[in-house]
Design a protein around this motif. Structure first.
Motif, PDB file in Angstrom:
ATOM      1  N   CYS A  65     -58.670  15.032 107.932  1.00 24.36           N
ATOM      2  CA  CYS A  65     -59.358  13.762 107.701  1.00 24.36           C
ATOM      3  C   CYS A  65     -59.166  13.295 106.256  1.00 24.36           C
ATOM      4  CB  CYS A  65     -60.846  13.938 108.013  1.00 24.36           C
ATOM      5  SG  CYS A  65     -61.766  12.401 108.098  1.00 24.36           S
ATOM      6  N   ARG A  66     -59.387  14.199 105.338  1.00 23.18           N
ATOM      7  CA  ARG A  66     -59.265  13.856 103.908  1.00 23.18           C
ATOM      8  C   ARG A  66     -57.851  13.375 103.579  1.00 23.18           C
ATOM      9  NH1 ARG A  66     -60.201  18.457 102.089  1.00 23.18           N
ATOM     10  NH2 ARG A  66     -62.401  18.305 101.527  1.00 23.18           N
ATOM     11  N   GLN A  67     -56.853  14.117 104.038  1.00 20.87           N
ATOM     12  CA  GLN A  67     -55.472  13.784 103.694  1.00 20.87           C
ATOM     13  C   GLN A  67     -55.007  12.487 104.358  1.00 20.87           C
ATOM     14  OE1 GLN A  67     -52.682  17.055 103.861  1.00 20.87           O
ATOM     15  NE2 GLN A  67     -54.231  18.525 103.205  1.00 20.87           N
ATOM     16  N   LEU A  68     -55.497  12.216 105.572  1.00 20.87           N
ATOM     17  CA  LEU A  68     -55.148  10.954 106.225  1.00 20.87           C
ATOM     18  C   LEU A  68     -55.709   9.773 105.450  1.00 20.87           C
ATOM     19  CD1 LEU A  68     -55.579  11.748 110.024  1.00 20.87           C
ATOM     20  CD2 LEU A  68     -53.450  11.351 108.791  1.00 20.87           C
ATOM     21  N   ARG A  69     -56.956   9.891 105.000  1.00 17.49           N
ATOM     22  CA  ARG A  69     -57.558   8.785 104.242  1.00 17.49           C
ATOM     23  C   ARG A  69     -56.870   8.625 102.883  1.00 17.49           C
ATOM     24  NH1 ARG A  69     -58.705   7.261 108.918  1.00 17.49           N
ATOM     25  NH2 ARG A  69     -60.849   7.497 109.689  1.00 17.49           N
ATOM     26  N   GLN A  70     -56.446   9.732 102.291  1.00 11.25           N
ATOM     27  CA  GLN A  70     -55.709   9.637 101.034  1.00 11.25           C
ATOM     28  C   GLN A  70     -54.370   8.944 101.230  1.00 11.25           C
ATOM     29  OE1 GLN A  70     -55.570  13.735  99.742  1.00 11.25           O
ATOM     30  NE2 GLN A  70     -57.561  13.617  98.708  1.00 11.25           N
ATOM     31  N   LYS A  71     -53.791   9.090 102.406  1.00 11.12           N
ATOM     32  CA  LYS A  71     -52.529   8.430 102.746  1.00 11.12           C
ATOM     33  C   LYS A  71     -52.745   6.996 103.235  1.00 11.12           C
ATOM     34  CE  LYS A  71     -49.086  11.543 102.457  1.00 11.12           C
ATOM     35  NZ  LYS A  71     -47.785  11.283 101.796  1.00 11.12           N
ATOM     36  N   GLN A  72     -54.001   6.530 103.161  1.00  9.29           N
ATOM     37  CA  GLN A  72     -54.363   5.185 103.619  1.00  9.29           C
ATOM     38  C   GLN A  72     -54.138   4.999 105.114  1.00  9.29           C
ATOM     39  OE1 GLN A  72     -55.865   3.136 101.278  1.00  9.29           O
ATOM     40  NE2 GLN A  72     -55.665   4.986 100.056  1.00  9.29           N
ATOM     41  N   VAL A  73     -54.258   6.095 105.881  1.00 15.58           N
ATOM     42  CA  VAL A  73     -54.236   6.006 107.340  1.00 15.58           C
ATOM     43  C   VAL A  73     -55.674   5.774 107.790  1.00 15.58           C
ATOM     44  CG1 VAL A  73     -53.745   7.213 109.497  1.00 15.58           C
ATOM     45  CG2 VAL A  73     -52.234   7.518 107.528  1.00 15.58           C
ATOM     46  N   ASP A  74     -55.951   4.575 108.305  1.00 13.92           N
ATOM     47  CA  ASP A  74     -57.324   4.195 108.627  1.00 13.92           C
ATOM     48  C   ASP A  74     -57.658   4.313 110.103  1.00 13.92           C
ATOM     49  OD1 ASP A  74     -58.034   3.660 106.023  1.00 13.92           O
ATOM     50  OD2 ASP A  74     -57.368   1.581 106.107  1.00 13.92           O
ATOM     51  N   THR A  75     -56.854   5.045 110.863  1.00 15.59           N
ATOM     52  CA  THR A  75     -57.133   5.255 112.278  1.00 15.59           C
ATOM     53  C   THR A  75     -58.533   5.820 112.457  1.00 15.59           C
ATOM     54  OG1 THR A  75     -54.795   5.801 112.595  1.00 15.59           O
ATOM     55  CG2 THR A  75     -56.320   6.359 114.394  1.00 15.59           C
ATOM     56  N   PRO A  76     -59.370   5.215 113.315  1.00 13.89           N
ATOM     57  CA  PRO A  76     -60.715   5.756 113.541  1.00 13.89           C
ATOM     58  C   PRO A  76     -60.667   7.213 114.004  1.00 13.89           C
ATOM     59  CG  PRO A  76     -60.525   3.577 114.492  1.00 13.89           C
ATOM     60  CD  PRO A  76     -59.137   3.978 114.074  1.00 13.89           C
ATOM     61  N   ILE A  77     -61.631   8.004 113.532  1.00 16.74           N
ATOM     62  CA  ILE A  77     -61.677   9.434 113.852  1.00 16.74           C
ATOM     63  C   ILE A  77     -63.033   9.798 114.442  1.00 16.74           C
ATOM     64  CG2 ILE A  77     -61.669  11.772 112.889  1.00 16.74           C
ATOM     65  CD1 ILE A  77     -59.673  10.791 110.791  1.00 16.74           C
ATOM     66  N   LEU A  78     -63.001  10.427 115.613  1.00 12.49           N
ATOM     67  CA  LEU A  78     -64.191  11.035 116.211  1.00 12.49           C
ATOM     68  C   LEU A  78     -64.083  12.530 116.002  1.00 12.49           C
ATOM     69  CD1 LEU A  78     -66.750  11.086 117.974  1.00 12.49           C
ATOM     70  CD2 LEU A  78     -65.259  11.067 119.991  1.00 12.49           C
ATOM     71  N   MET A  79     -64.971  13.092 115.195  1.00 14.45           N
ATOM     72  CA  MET A  79     -64.875  14.504 114.838  1.00 14.45           C
ATOM     73  C   MET A  79     -65.707  15.367 115.786  1.00 14.45           C
ATOM     74  SD  MET A  79     -65.251  16.204 111.044  1.00 14.45           S
ATOM     75  CE  MET A  79     -63.675  15.548 110.502  1.00 14.45           C
ATOM     76  N   LEU A  80     -65.136  16.491 116.189  1.00 14.75           N
ATOM     77  CA  LEU A  80     -65.811  17.444 117.073  1.00 14.75           C
ATOM     78  C   LEU A  80     -65.981  18.775 116.359  1.00 14.75           C
ATOM     79  CD1 LEU A  80     -63.676  16.910 120.313  1.00 14.75           C
ATOM     80  CD2 LEU A  80     -65.768  15.698 119.673  1.00 14.75           C
ATOM     81  N   THR A  81     -67.091  19.436 116.614  1.00 15.65           N
ATOM     82  CA  THR A  81     -67.272  20.766 116.035  1.00 15.65           C
ATOM     83  C   THR A  81     -68.281  21.566 116.830  1.00 15.65           C
ATOM     84  OG1 THR A  81     -67.900  22.004 114.057  1.00 15.65           O
ATOM     85  CG2 THR A  81     -69.071  19.957 114.467  1.00 15.65           C
ATOM     86  N   ALA A  82     -68.132  22.884 116.772  1.00 23.11           N
ATOM     87  CA  ALA A  82     -69.103  23.774 117.407  1.00 23.11           C
ATOM     88  C   ALA A  82     -70.298  24.007 116.501  1.00 23.11           C
ATOM     89  CB  ALA A  82     -68.441  25.107 117.747  1.00 23.11           C
TER      90      ALA A  82
END
Length: 235
Positions: A65-82
């Motif tokens: 997530c961090r690296q995508l935003r740093q690359k200016q990739v603004d694709t919406p993200i739905l995050m999943l976790t246990a």
């Protein structure tokens, strides 16, 4: 053309379950089983949304997530976790995720969240923004997702910029943390508003001459925040 969703999880059974239900809802899908593969695909392919697990091999979800935003990739993200942990929620959204679900989850809930995120993104794209908003030494360009402070271009995460823009569009008005959560994140944390405070702190670091005595984004004790319409005492 059907919208395309990238599903990222290292558990094949979860990927299979999500893939089936998301495709049944009318979306195309692509899959990745580790963070590095997910990052490389997301940079190269214009997905409409990414379903991203937090715990991944090679590169975990927060790093993706961090690296995508740093690359200016603004694709919406739905995050999943246990992990059902407050810090994980705040961290994920702080890094630029758009929504958050903890395992175990219903596939129908995942599809509902995907649709809600995409509806909101579509509404934002349809808005005709102001050419710019000027508040003292701060100039915001909504259409370009850019802001200039005292002649210097500022760098923001997507959510930081959206929060700044919302405050600026409602300058002079006191906005509660719950209002800001709903407007910027489109999400209800049932009173957990730490994510707003974190983002306001980040904004202040970029635009306030003195973060201990802010003149742009004022804290209104017991109520919320207000972007000052007339900034005094600026250096």
């Amino acid at each position: 053309m059907a919208r395309k969703v990238l599903i990222v999880d290292d558990e094949e059974s979860i990927v299979t379950l999500l893939k089936y239900n998301i495709e049944q809802a009318g979306f195309e899908t692509d899959v990745a089983y580790n963070g590095l593969d997910a990052f490389q695909k997301a940079v190269q392919i214009p997905y409409d949304l990414i379903v991203l697990d937090l715990m991944l091999p090679e590169l975990d979800g927060t790093d993706v997530c961090r690296q995508l935003r740093q690359k200016q990739v603004d694709t919406p993200i739905l995050m999943l976790t246990a992990k059902d942990d407050e810090f994980d929620k705040v961290l994920g959204l702080e890094l630029g995720a758009d929504d958050y679900l903890t395992k175990p989850f219903s596939p129908k809930e995942v599809v509902a969240r995907i649709k809600a995120i995409l509806r909101r993104a579509s509404k934002q794209e349809q808005l005709i923004p102001d050419a710019f908003i000027k508040i003292a030494d701060l100039i915001i360009y909504p259409e370009q997702y850019e802001a200039v402070f005292k002649g210097n271009n500022l760098e923001f995460t997507r959510k930081e910029f959206e929060l700044l823009l919302y405050l600026a569009k409602h300058k002079g008005k006191v906005l509660s943390r719950d209002q800001l959560l709903s407007a910027v994140w489109n999400y209800d944390f049932a009173g957990d508003t730490r994510i707003v405070d974190v983002h306001v702190s980040h904004l202040r670091e970029k635009i306030e001459p003195d973060t201990k005595h802010p003149i742009y984004i004022k804290t209104i004790r017991g109520l919320g925040y207000k972007m000052e319409d007339h900034v005094h005492g600026r250096s």
